[in-house]
Design a protein around this motif. Structure first.
Motif, mmCIF file in Angstrom:
data_model
loop_
_atom_site.group_PDB
_atom_site.id
_atom_site.type_symbol
_atom_site.label_atom_id
_atom_site.label_comp_id
_atom_site.label_asym_id
_atom_site.label_seq_id
_atom_site.Cartn_x
_atom_site.Cartn_y
_atom_site.Cartn_z
ATOM 1 N N GLY A 30 -13.644 -2.065 -5.367
ATOM 2 C CA GLY A 30 -13.713 -2.216 -4.106
ATOM 3 C C GLY A 30 -15.496 -2.500 -3.472
ATOM 4 N N ILE A 55 -9.156 -2.280 0.740
ATOM 5 C CA ILE A 55 -9.764 -1.260 2.028
ATOM 6 C C ILE A 55 -11.250 -0.542 1.861
ATOM 7 N N PHE A 71 -9.291 -5.502 6.042
ATOM 8 C CA PHE A 71 -8.610 -4.362 6.140
ATOM 9 C C PHE A 71 -7.056 -4.660 6.206
ATOM 10 N N THR A 108 -13.697 -3.345 2.415
ATOM 11 C CA THR A 108 -14.119 -3.540 3.836
ATOM 12 C C THR A 108 -14.960 -2.588 4.576
ATOM 13 N N ILE A 109 -14.876 -1.221 3.871
ATOM 14 C CA ILE A 109 -15.720 -0.234 4.248
ATOM 15 C C ILE A 109 -17.008 -0.485 3.943
ATOM 16 N N LEU A 131 0.650 -1.023 0.081
ATOM 17 C CA LEU A 131 -0.072 -0.070 0.057
ATOM 18 C C LEU A 131 1.012 1.117 0.068
ATOM 19 N N VAL A 160 -5.847 -0.259 -2.028
ATOM 20 C CA VAL A 160 -6.766 0.828 -1.712
ATOM 21 C C VAL A 160 -8.452 0.052 -1.978
ATOM 22 N N SER A 200 -5.170 -5.950 3.246
ATOM 23 C CA SER A 200 -5.093 -4.888 2.454
ATOM 24 C C SER A 200 -4.070 -3.883 2.711
ATOM 25 N N PHE A 201 -4.023 -3.561 4.113
ATOM 26 C CA PHE A 201 -3.311 -2.264 4.773
ATOM 27 C C PHE A 201 -1.702 -2.638 4.802
ATOM 28 N N SER A 218 -3.477 -9.943 10.979
ATOM 29 C CA SER A 218 -5.041 -10.327 10.728
ATOM 30 C C SER A 218 -5.619 -11.237 11.665
#
Length: 557
Positions: free
Chosen positions: A29, A330, A63, A333-334, A10, A327, A66-67, A296
């Motif tokens: 996403g 992420i 998250f 996940t949002i 990332l 991104v 991906s982060f 995780s």
């Protein structure tokens, strides 16, 4: 130590990030989040936890992957591969047992990443991977038979044969409408891509059949299939921090399960990342990916989540919809978090038969039956590893399957190495090139009282014992015996031990032993062992010509 820590993908991608890339990641996403919704719910329920835990795993685990991960497009979350393991752990050790197992697995994955074992994990034999994934697919399908047929069973046995025995014993309780819902779900998922590849068929199936089930229940006397709300409570809130009760006894009891979760998580996530690399033309950092998977799996148990790994299907959905940086993961996940907070009460109306239909498709895709069948055209040893791993996964346990499968694969590999490794004796005349690709051929004549033996292959414990047996059957007693080692890529402790015994035996018999063509790495091992002094340094020759000159000098002395 901090300087050597790997940099997540990332942070690398954000250095050259732009508006165009963001909108591609945003679109991908959102779509991946929608695709992940029914899968997260289905995997949560099938694993023996609630739909909430499935979604929490996809949100928090996804998250972190991906982060902190090492792949541009990897999507993390719960997967079908863990259903069998998680269900078994919960049945035997409860939710706390699952949390401890996942936590230990996360620490193992972190250790693998810091020790840079990412490339090693990918060398798991392919027959084992196909064997256990096919076995898991069969097991997942088996766990869904109750909901597919709408059977009324108070307690389902944990083992494979016990499940089928219970199903047949309660077959008279089946509900035709449940089967109709399950079949309809499968058909919708299969047919949707022919109309639109953008909208996930699983989501369409769940929405459509949920609406049908709701109206049938409200406005008719028809008995509809059980829904999620009949068996689970879906909480529309952020998860609370939970601390499992940890003890030495529990840690010891759960260690094998944790190891299985760690190995399976590592294999599945790195396979997913490798497949993604081939599609987008990138290269992931396997060790960084393992560290992200480890973090995780350390975090999610404290919020009630289940094991996390890279999900191939969701990763491919991300790629196909334009996602090119973490991104997109992420954003997915949002999307799931917003669904959890604002739309989760609606999931109570989803029929379990429809979710079972989703998992039927998951199990079919996991089965890899084409690869499974293709193995029967190959070596019998691969077929043996495949079938043993498959049968043990289905009938006993995935942990046992991987352990026995690996052991069998190693034993069969050693057998193959021993079959292609050989020890040959050169007579009075021989070609020093010995089958090498050269334009010229020459013949060397051995001096009287000199024998030449050649080891072709690694001098490890299998071939070392074979060589020892060969040397013991020799009746002749020459003045000099040359051991050619030009084709020995490595030597282990058993090989060193046998050489040491041979050196003592030859000295006692008055025979000079010369080693010829010893590779630098093998010579270094012999040197470090102290064996070089016993053999006499002058009798370690760089090639057969030097060895023969040395033999001539010794035989005439």
């Amino acid at each position: 130590m901090i300087k050597n820590l790997p940099i997540p993908q990332l942070f690398k991608d954000l250095k050259h990030y732009n508006k165009e890339t963001f909108f591609k990641d945003l679109t991908a996403g959102i779509i991946v989040g929608i695709v992940a919704l029914p899968l997260a719910i289905a995997f949560g329920i099938a694993s023996g936890v609630s739909p909430t835990e499935g979604l929490i795993t996809a949100i928090i685990g996804g998250f972190i992957v991906s982060f902190l991960g090492g792949s541009k497009v990897q999507i993390g979350g719960p997967t079908g591969a863990f259903i069998v393991i998680v269900y078994g752990i919960i049945a035997q050790h409860g939710i706390d047992g699952l949390a401890i197992s996942t936590l230990m697995a996360g620490l193992m994955l972190l250790l693998m990443g810091f020790l840079r074992l990412g490339t090693v994990i990918r060398f798991i034999p392919y027959p084992i991977i196909v064997g256990f994934t096919s076995g898991i697919a069969v097991t997942i399908f088996t766990t869904q038979v109750k909901d597919i047929l709408g059977l009324t069973i108070d307690k389902i046995p944990g083992d494979f044969l016990g499940k089928w025995e219970a199903y047949f014993a309660h077959l008279d309780t089946w509900q035709p409408l449940s089967l109709v819902f399950a079949v309809a779900t499968v058909l919708i998922i299969v047919l949707t891509p022919k109309l639109s590849k953008k909208i996930p068929g699983s989501l369409i199936a769940l929405i459509l059949l949920t609406v049908v089930s709701y109206f049938l229940g409200q406005y008719t006397e028809i008995s509809t299939p059980d829904t999620i709300g009949d068996h689970f409570t879906f909480t529309s809130a952020l998860p609370e921090f939970r601390l499992p009760v940890i003890s030495i006894e529990r840690l010891q009891a759960l260690l094998p399960s944790a190891f299985t979760i760690a190995m399976l998580g590592a294999i599945e996530s790195l396979l997913s990342a490798s497949v993604a690399d081939g599609v987008i033309g990138a290269k992931h950092d396997s060790n960084t990916e393992l560290i992200a998977q480890g973090v995780s799996n350390v975090v999610v148990p404290f919020f009630g989540g289940i094991p996390v790994t890279g999900a191939i299907a969701r990763t491919m959905t991300n790629i196909n919809n334009g996602g090119r940086t973490p991104v997109a993961g992420i954003v997915h996940t949002i999307v799931l978090l917003l669904i959890l907070l604002f739309l989760s009460p609606l999931t109570a109306y989803i029929p379990l038969a429809a979710l079972a239909g989703v998992l039927v498709i998951v199990s079919y895709n996991m089965s890899g039956w084409r690869s499974f069948v293709a193995f029967f055209k190959g070596p019998k040893s691969d077929v043996a590893v495949l079938l043993v791993t498959f049968i043990l996964t289905v009938l006993i346990d995935l942990t046992v399957a991987i352990e026995i499968g690996m052991l069998l694969a190693i034993l069969l590999f050693m057998r193959r190495v021993m079959q292609v490794s050989n020890i040959s004796k050169h007579e009075t005349d021989f070609d020093p090139a010995g089958g090498a690709e050269t334009l010229t051929r020459e013949t060397l004549r051995l001096p009287e009282g000199v024998e030449v033996y050649e080891i072709d292959g690694p001098f490890f414990f299998g071939i070392a014992n074979k060589f020892d047996e060969t040397m013991r059957t020799i009746a002749t007693k020459p003045k000099v015996r040359i051991i050619r080692m030009r084709k020995v890529p490595f030597i282990d402790s058993t090989g060193l031990h046998n050489l040491s015994i041979m050196a003592d035996h030859h000295k006692g018999e008055g025979i000079v032993m010369i080693l010829s063509g010893v590779r630098d790495n093998v010579r270094l091992v012999i040197e470090d062992s102290g064996l070089l002094d016993k053999l006499d340094r002058e009798n370690i020759c760089s090639d057969i010509f030097e060895a023969l000159e040395r033999a001539k000098a010794l035989s005439h002395s």
